[in-house]
Design a protein around this motif. Structure first.
Motif: not given
Length: 289
Positions: A9-10, A28-29, A33-35, A48-49
């Motif tokens: 992520k980022g 598909q984001v 949500s982080y899922f 995840i970072r």
């Protein structure tokens, strides 16, 4: 059997999602949500970072993940390296963590910084770098905007760069490269010993590498008479050897190959001069070596 993959992520997120899509597995984001989900029922993703990826892979919360070599080294954790993928936020290739100081400073080599303050996100690697040179410094963790800290908040920084433009914009001068890094697929050691999971992770690595190899390359198809084949082959810079097949007319051959897209501008006119006909250039999604 299902595997859980960590997506960075980022800054790497968009480039990673594009790579997965090109590999044939769009993700598909949801903004809330982080899922994330994929069309493959055996693969689920978690955003995840990149800095934390090795921790969650090593602990087993993730079976595998994509992160930078720099963050794996920084973590000091034990994970399996599955594949190296040379892409970054803005470009292909590696990024560099560099030691930088103000343009007009008195510092010109690492030993000049003895007793000074170094700001960075890459604390452990930076400490090891100076320790190996017997230079005593105080390394402070930087929460961001590291380039603006010298000279008021730090004497020097260790910062990541692709082009160096941000450093130049902040009137910083590079002394030395501390570490080169590229994106990697890493795996949990237990997952790597599981035959089914390992096969799935290896296949994922193969497809992502294939998508990487296809970037900046194109396919070429053309027809040529047999007597002109050698002239055409002398023009083509192929991965290995072009594929040559016969046509319904036995005097003609079909040639299929892959070239760097940047060379097509020069190669296609030369192929025409070499008597090639019906030249077709087409995009590639994957090149599996």
């Amino acid at each position: 059997m299902k595997i859980r993959i960590g997506i960075p992520k980022g800054s790497l997120q968009d480039a990673t999602l594009q790579l997965f899509a090109q590999a044939g597995l769009p993700i598909q984001v949801s903004a809330r949500s982080y899922f994330a989900s994929t069309a493959d029922p055996e693969i689920e993703c978690l955003l995840i970072r990149a800095q934390e990826m090795a921790r969650y892979v090593e602990h087993g919360a993730l079976d595998a993940g994509l992160t930078g070599f720099d963050w794996v080294i920084e973590s000091g954790l034990q994970v399996e390296t599955v594949a190296n993928l040379s892409y970054n936020k803005q470009s292909r290739g590696k990024v560099k963590w560099v030691l930088a100081v103000p343009e007009d400073s008195r510092f010109h080599q690492p030993k000049d910084l003895d007793g000074c303050i170094i700001a960075t996100e890459l604390v452990n690697v930076t400490k090891s770098y100076f320790r190996s040179r017997d230079v005593e410094v105080k390394v402070e963790f930087s929460w961001g905007a590291t380039e603006v800290k010298p000279p008021m908040l730090a004497d020097a920084i260790v910062e990541v760069t692709e082009t160096g433009s941000s450093l130049r914009a902040n009137h910083l001068r590079i002394i030395e490269t501390v570490l080169e890094s590229n994106t990697q697929i890493i795996a949990n050691k237990a997952a790597w010993t599981d035959v089914a999971k390992r096969r799935k992770i290896e296949n994922l690595g193969m497809m992502l590498r294939g998508a990487m190899e296809a970037k900046e390359r194109v396919g070429l198809m053309l027809n040529v008479r047999k007597e002109h084949l050698d002239g055409v082959l002398s023009v083509l810079p192929a991965l290995k050897r072009p594929t040559i097949s016969t046509l319904s007319d036995p005097e003609w051959l079909a040639v299929n190959t892959v070239i760097e897209e940047a060379t097509a501008w020069e190669v296609i006119p030369r192929l025409k001069e070499a008597k090639a006909q019906g030249i077709v250039e087409y995009p590639l999604n994957k090149v599996v070596m």
